[in-house]
Design an enzyme around this catalytic site. Structure first.
Site, PDB file in Angstrom:
ATOM      1  N   GLU A   1       0.676  -1.240   0.411  1.00 35.67           N
ATOM      2  CA  GLU A   1       0.239  -0.081  -0.295  1.00 35.67           C
ATOM      3  C   GLU A   1       1.141   0.729  -0.277  1.00 35.67           C
ATOM      4  O   GLU A   1       0.918   2.296   0.825  1.00 35.67           O
ATOM      5  CB  GLU A   1      -1.203  -0.002   1.542  1.00 35.67           C
ATOM      6  CG  GLU A   1      -1.838  -1.129   1.249  1.00 35.67           C
ATOM      7  CD  GLU A   1      -3.398  -1.246   2.379  1.00 35.67           C
ATOM      8  OE1 GLU A   1      -2.888  -1.045   3.093  1.00 35.67           O
ATOM      9  OE2 GLU A   1      -3.943  -1.878   2.279  1.00 35.67           O
TER      10      GLU A   1
ATOM     11  N   GLU B   1      -6.270  -7.629  -0.537  1.00 35.56           N
ATOM     12  CA  GLU B   1      -6.824  -7.882   0.141  1.00 35.56           C
ATOM     13  C   GLU B   1      -8.410  -8.528   0.583  1.00 35.56           C
ATOM     14  O   GLU B   1      -8.968  -7.148   0.391  1.00 35.56           O
ATOM     15  CB  GLU B   1      -5.821  -6.851   1.323  1.00 35.56           C
ATOM     16  CG  GLU B   1      -5.017  -6.901   1.972  1.00 35.56           C
ATOM     17  CD  GLU B   1      -3.858  -5.781   2.846  1.00 35.56           C
ATOM     18  OE1 GLU B   1      -4.648  -5.471   3.779  1.00 35.56           O
ATOM     19  OE2 GLU B   1      -2.810  -6.322   3.171  1.00 35.56           O
TER      20      GLU B   1
HETATM   21  C1  GLA Z   1      -4.320  -2.424   4.776  1.00 33.59           C
HETATM   22  C2  GLA Z   1      -3.170  -3.052   5.399  1.00 33.59           C
HETATM   23  C3  GLA Z   1      -3.169  -4.781   6.197  1.00 33.59           C
HETATM   24  C4  GLA Z   1      -4.075  -4.363   6.899  1.00 33.59           C
HETATM   25  C5  GLA Z   1      -5.586  -4.103   6.865  1.00 33.59           C
HETATM   26  C6  GLA Z   1      -6.200  -3.878   7.734  1.00 33.59           C
HETATM   27  O1  GLA Z   1      -5.098  -2.913   3.811  1.00 33.59           O
HETATM   28  O2  GLA Z   1      -2.653  -3.532   3.635  1.00 33.59           O
HETATM   29  O3  GLA Z   1      -1.614  -4.724   6.598  1.00 33.59           O
HETATM   30  O4  GLA Z   1      -3.418  -3.503   7.887  1.00 33.59           O
HETATM   31  O5  GLA Z   1      -4.773  -3.053   5.370  1.00 33.59           O
HETATM   32  O6  GLA Z   1      -7.515  -3.920   7.431  1.00 33.59           O
END
Ligand code: GLA
Ligand code: GLA
Length: 649
Positions: free
Chosen positions: A142, A291
């Site tokens: 991210e 994710e």
């Molecule tokens: C983000 C991060 C993850 C985690 C999630 C939690 O997407 O990439 O590592 O922290 O949020 O919702």
């Protein structure tokens, strides 16, 4: 197509790994993402590497037919590295160097960080390049911040500006530095925008700079991985509607886009849908979910637990918009760390009794059957909406708060199009328009000669172009244009705008030609028609003589101008009128339901998703086969709470 989970073996004792792998395989998990925050376990001390535990996990997973995506661990530099090179830590806007901890604690232009990032990536890539179980890489995690305000970044920024403007005279002119005595006489004088109320042109360039620096760092990783690992894909987990980076630029060298989907709950369904389409639009290609929310999440608050069925609904919603893989965050809820109140597929107890695990098993079974059928099926759309990062960045008041909700303005149109069961493509303003019957551009502030020409060519050739309010008011440096609005598009729209008002939440009445009344809100361009046909007029106070919505014939096409925000029925009826030939005719469905279509080899798959926690009724007007149940359906049919169908026909 893959179903996967984000797994953190380093959070669990070694004895657990076999149990996890078995439970994963039982549920149909085919893929695991590993190691994006594991630097301190991969290189516990400077140049002292330990990949043995990761090798072991990968081999255990392999024993259960599970493939692996490895991550470069650069989102979390370890303490020894920060201790050795404290200059890696970012400096906040008020000049404070951040401390070690949390994550993403690195300055994206720092040369020392480049060195150590390259070193660990090279080691990992060399170690795993011949491992067939490792199918690809995720770079970092991210990208997006924090922005750094250190002296190193300041020098980089000055260099970036020098490359862009060549001379200070040019820069002073483009930024309007006559204002408040901001003229620079040496490049070294240029600061970073650490004060508020700086200058919108300066601010815009700083945003571009930060985006470019992130892309540069990201491309360094991509090139390194590709050079050492032929055949393995390289991707990154993007963040949907996150807008601090130009995602078109960031995505360019990745093989495909992945993204992290946390819709929270069904009240955000259209935003989630839009985010999928934005992500698909970056490379005009199907994407992965790296994710996927499986239940409650931790943010500033803790969100609700998904009722049974909701995780499955969101999963199929991803596939409906073009996902080729769904990887859930995370395999098991962690009992320590900042995210200990964040759900996993398994809860903290690690048993197979969780709602999410049971649901995953069902999805695994279903996708085992239908995955190969829908794999790589395309999304084709007759309509595109322009989504430009620069238009988001110039839409800021005092460089902090957006003046208008950019996705919100898009959603006014988007919702109405989805109500017709029509796919939407998200494109950037420099893209080719010729494939689309209708192009919509809310908050298209920035107008160049080239873009104006493209829009006019598109419309004169038969296209339909719809602008929202505040169209074509700025140049590429975020300065207001001196032309009568809508500037370069005045003849296209056949209107002039000499006055406007910030009406925000104030409701203004708008009356269409049939006398139907709509609510106007947010902003009001007070339009004087100059050849355009008036479709709706203001009907409140001093606005009354002005037009609110107009249409103008231009060549073979038409250009609409919507001068204010209007109530949803207005967009519903306009979209119906313009797009009805593309709407779904064979299925009748209520507002709670969303319909999307994917196509492959002449086959058409209609994804039907019910966002309500109650059952709803839909009508199917001819024989269609549900891929999940293999049953043919025709006529009135019940869709269960959070129910889904994938109909062929
Ligand atoms: C983000 C991060 C993850 C985690 C999630 C939690 O997407 O990439 O590592 O922290 O949020 O919702
Ligand atoms: C103050 C300042 C002016 C100008 C106006 C804007 O009065 O003195 O320079 O910034 O505010 O409202």
């Amino acid at each position: 197509m893959y179903l996967g989970v984000d797994y953190y073996p380093e959070h669990w004792e070694r004895e657990r790994w076999d149990v996890d792998a078995r439970l994963m395989e039982d549920a149909g998990v085919e893929l695991v993402r590993l190691a994006e925050f594991a630097w301190s376990r991969l290189e516990p001390e400077d140049e002292n590497y330990d990949f043995s535990w990761l090798d072991e996990v990968i081999s255990i997973l392999g024993g259960h037919n599970i493939k692996v995506i490895l991550c470069t661990p650069t989102a979390a530099p370890p303490a020894w590295l920060i201790n050795k090179h404290p200059d890696i830590l970012p400096v906040t806007r008020n000049g404070q160097r951040m401390s070690f901890g949390a994550r993403r604690h690195y300055c994206i232009t720092n040369r020392n960080y480049y060195y150590y990032s390259e070193r660990i990536i090279r080691k990992m890539a060399e170690h795993y390049k011949d491992n067939p179980q490792v199918i690809g890489w995720q770079v970092d995690n991210e990208f997006g911040g924090p922005k750094c305000y250190c002296e190193g970044c300041r020098k980089e920024f000055q260099l970036w500006l020098k490359r862009k403007y060549g001379t200070l005279e040019n820069l002073n002119k483009s930024w309007g530095n006559a204002f408040w005595s901001h003229d620079y006489t040496a490049w070294e004088q240029i600061p970073l925008p650490v004060v508020y109320y700086h200058n919108p042109s300066f601010d815009l360039d700083f945003r571009r700079f930060f985006s470019d620096m992130t892309v540069r760092y990201s491309n360094m990783q991509i090139r390194l991985l590709k050079g050492l690992n032929s055949g393995k894909f390289v991707t990154h987990n993007f963040m949907g509607l996150f807008s601090e980076l130009d995602y078109y630029d960031l995505s360019r060298e990745y093989d495909f886009v992945s993204w992290d989907n946390y819709p929270r709950d069904s009240s955000n369904r259209y935003r989630a849908a839009l985010a999928h389409d934005v992500m698909r639009g970056l490379k005009k290609k199907n994407f992965w979910i790296m994710e996927e929310q499986c239940s409650y999440i931790t943010r500033e608050d803790i969100t609700r637990t998904f009722p049974p069925g909701e995780m499955r609904l969101w999963t199929y919603h991803c596939y409906a918009h073009g996902a080729e893989a769904v990887v859930y965050f995370r395999w098991r809820a962690c009992n320590f760390g900042i995210e200990q109140f964040h759900s996993g597929i398994l809860q903290h107890d690690g048993t197979d009794n969780s709602i999410s695990y049971r649901e995953l098993k069902q999805i695994g079974k279903e996708m085992g059957k239908i995955g190969p059928e829908i794999e790589n099926a395309k999304i084709v759309s007759p309509v595109a909406i322009i989504y430009d990062y620069e238009n988001i960045w110039v839409n800021l008041a005092y460089q902090e708060k957006p003046m208008y909700d950019y996705p919100g303005e898009i959603l006014r149109f988007y919702r109405s199009i989805k109500r017709l069961g029509i796919n939407v493509d998200m494109i950037k303003s420099s893209d080719d328009f010729s494939n689309y019957k209708v192009i919509i551009a809310p908050l298209l502030y920035v107008m160049t000669d080239e873009l104006a020409k493209n829009i006019k060519d598109y419309v004169s050739g038969g296209g339909i172009f719809i602008a929202g309010f505040r169209c074509a008011i700025k140049d590429e440096s975020s300065n207001m244009l001196k032309e009568v609005l809508p500037g370069k598009l005045r003849d296209l729209f056949g209107i002039s705008i000499y006055a406007w008002d910030n009406i925000r939440d104030m409701a203004v009445e708008i009356k269409d030609r049939d006398g139907k009344i709509y609510r106007g809100d947010t902003f009001a361009d007070l339009i004087t028609p100059e050849g355009a046909e008036v479709l709706a007029q203001y009907n409140s106070g001093w606005y009354t003589p002005y037009a609110a919505v107009t249409v103008n014939r231009y060549g073979k096409g038409k250009a609409y101008y919507t001068g204010c925000g209007l109530s949803q029925e207005f967009y519903d009826s306009l979209m119906k009128q313009l797009l009805s030939e593309y709407s779904i005719k064979d299925i009748v469905f209520p507002e709670e339901v969303e319909v999307n279509i994917r196509e492959k080899d002449g086959r058409r798959f209609v994804f039907i998703t019910n966002f309500s926690d109650k059952s709803v009724s839909i009508k199917i007007k001819r024989d269609m086969r549900d891929l999940i149940t293999d049953k043919y359906i025709n006529g009135e049919t019940e869709l269960s709470p959070f129910g889904i169908m994938i109909l062929e026909g």
